[in-house]
Design a protein around this motif. Sequence first.
Motif, PDB file in Angstrom:
ATOM      1  N   THR A 187       0.822  -1.203   0.000  1.00  0.00           N
ATOM      2  CA  THR A 187       0.000   0.000   0.000  1.00  0.00           C
ATOM      3  C   THR A 187       0.861   1.260   0.000  1.00  0.00           C
ATOM      4  O   THR A 187       1.916   1.308   0.642  1.00  0.00           O
ATOM      5  CB  THR A 187      -0.953   0.013   1.212  1.00  0.00           C
ATOM      6  OG1 THR A 187      -1.837   1.134   1.120  1.00  0.00           O
ATOM      7  CG2 THR A 187      -0.187   0.107   2.514  1.00  0.00           C
ATOM      8  N   SER A 220       2.229   2.706  10.834  1.00  0.00           N
ATOM      9  CA  SER A 220       0.783   2.759  10.596  1.00  0.00           C
ATOM     10  C   SER A 220       0.409   1.961   9.353  1.00  0.00           C
ATOM     11  O   SER A 220      -0.604   1.251   9.339  1.00  0.00           O
ATOM     12  CB  SER A 220       0.327   4.216  10.432  1.00  0.00           C
ATOM     13  OG  SER A 220       0.519   4.941  11.621  1.00  0.00           O
ATOM     14  N   GLY A 221       1.233   2.061   8.306  1.00  0.00           N
ATOM     15  CA  GLY A 221       0.958   1.316   7.084  1.00  0.00           C
ATOM     16  C   GLY A 221       1.031  -0.181   7.287  1.00  0.00           C
ATOM     17  O   GLY A 221       0.170  -0.933   6.799  1.00  0.00           O
ATOM     18  N   GLU A 224      -2.001  -1.410   9.304  1.00  0.00           N
ATOM     19  CA  GLU A 224      -3.205  -1.507   8.477  1.00  0.00           C
ATOM     20  C   GLU A 224      -3.187  -2.775   7.635  1.00  0.00           C
ATOM     21  O   GLU A 224      -4.203  -3.468   7.510  1.00  0.00           O
ATOM     22  CB  GLU A 224      -3.316  -0.274   7.584  1.00  0.00           C
ATOM     23  CG  GLU A 224      -4.574  -0.249   6.739  1.00  0.00           C
ATOM     24  CD  GLU A 224      -4.707   1.021   5.918  1.00  0.00           C
ATOM     25  OE1 GLU A 224      -5.576   1.053   5.023  1.00  0.00           O
ATOM     26  OE2 GLU A 224      -3.941   1.977   6.163  1.00  0.00           O
ATOM     27  N   GLY A 227      -3.756  -5.720   9.894  1.00  0.00           N
ATOM     28  CA  GLY A 227      -5.022  -5.709  10.619  1.00  0.00           C
ATOM     29  C   GLY A 227      -4.819  -5.835  12.112  1.00  0.00           C
ATOM     30  O   GLY A 227      -5.627  -6.451  12.802  1.00  0.00           O
ATOM     31  N   GLU A 229      -3.072  -3.824  15.886  1.00  0.00           N
ATOM     32  CA  GLU A 229      -2.580  -2.623  16.542  1.00  0.00           C
ATOM     33  C   GLU A 229      -1.060  -2.699  16.642  1.00  0.00           C
ATOM     34  O   GLU A 229      -0.513  -3.740  17.022  1.00  0.00           O
ATOM     35  CB  GLU A 229      -3.181  -2.489  17.948  1.00  0.00           C
ATOM     36  CG  GLU A 229      -4.664  -2.150  17.967  1.00  0.00           C
ATOM     37  CD  GLU A 229      -4.936  -0.720  17.540  1.00  0.00           C
ATOM     38  OE1 GLU A 229      -4.023   0.129  17.708  1.00  0.00           O
ATOM     39  OE2 GLU A 229      -6.034  -0.449  17.041  1.00  0.00           O
TER      40      GLU A 229
END
Length: 252
Positions: A187, A220-221, A224, A227, A229
């Motif tokens: 991503t 953060s990427g 994500e 899926g 924390e």
Amino acid sequence: MTSDDQSSAGTLRTPGFRLASVVVRPSLNLLMGKDLQGMEKLPEGGYIAVANHVTELDPLAVAHAVYVGGNTPHFLAKDSLFKAPVLGGVLRALKQIPVIRDQRESHRSLEIAQEVLDQGGTIIIYPEGTLTRDPELWPMRAKTGAARLALTTGAPVVPITHWGVQDFLPPYAKTPRPLPRKKYRLTVGETVDLDDLRAKPLGRKVLSEATERIEDALTSGVAELRGEEAPDHIWDRALRQRVPRRQVQPDE
């Protein structure tokens, strides 16, 4: 991309790049499936791509995305590699960037990097400096090199994160696991906001703040994609443990 950007990027798409693309891209497509997300977030023109580093095969996955997005991928490599009879010629043909240790010539690395960016190329940097040592494969504490290059050149910084390449080639493994066929996800995140830092003197505080923003974007990427924390703390390679996030220090 605009026509000007395409023309600029095209100056770097040398026969060497096109040959590498003909060989590498079909091979990667054959070996692994892929899910590329957020490609529309890639900026026009030259930029710095920062990426998480899990396995030795990561550079191919990230370079593939950059190339598909319309830019040419460029990595930093030890200047000694450019002196090798065959490899050196290949690196120069692909306009990769030598990291020159000699202080008297170190400015050449920056000049070449700036030239690549001005011509619409993409410089791919792993801010961690090596494969992550985090036991759960989260991004480690970053070094300041990516932030320094971004603030010096003015180039935008784009986080590109991926997950699943390590299923094909685990960290530090020499033998891949092709079966069953693996699939990775990649991503492109939002450009890291460094605008407020660019006008400030390039001191320790500014570098630390910029580096922490890059760390946060990569973490953060990955979170994500997984899926999950992300951990509250970040792995420090020197200490071999997770520590509190970077504390910004005042300039010397």
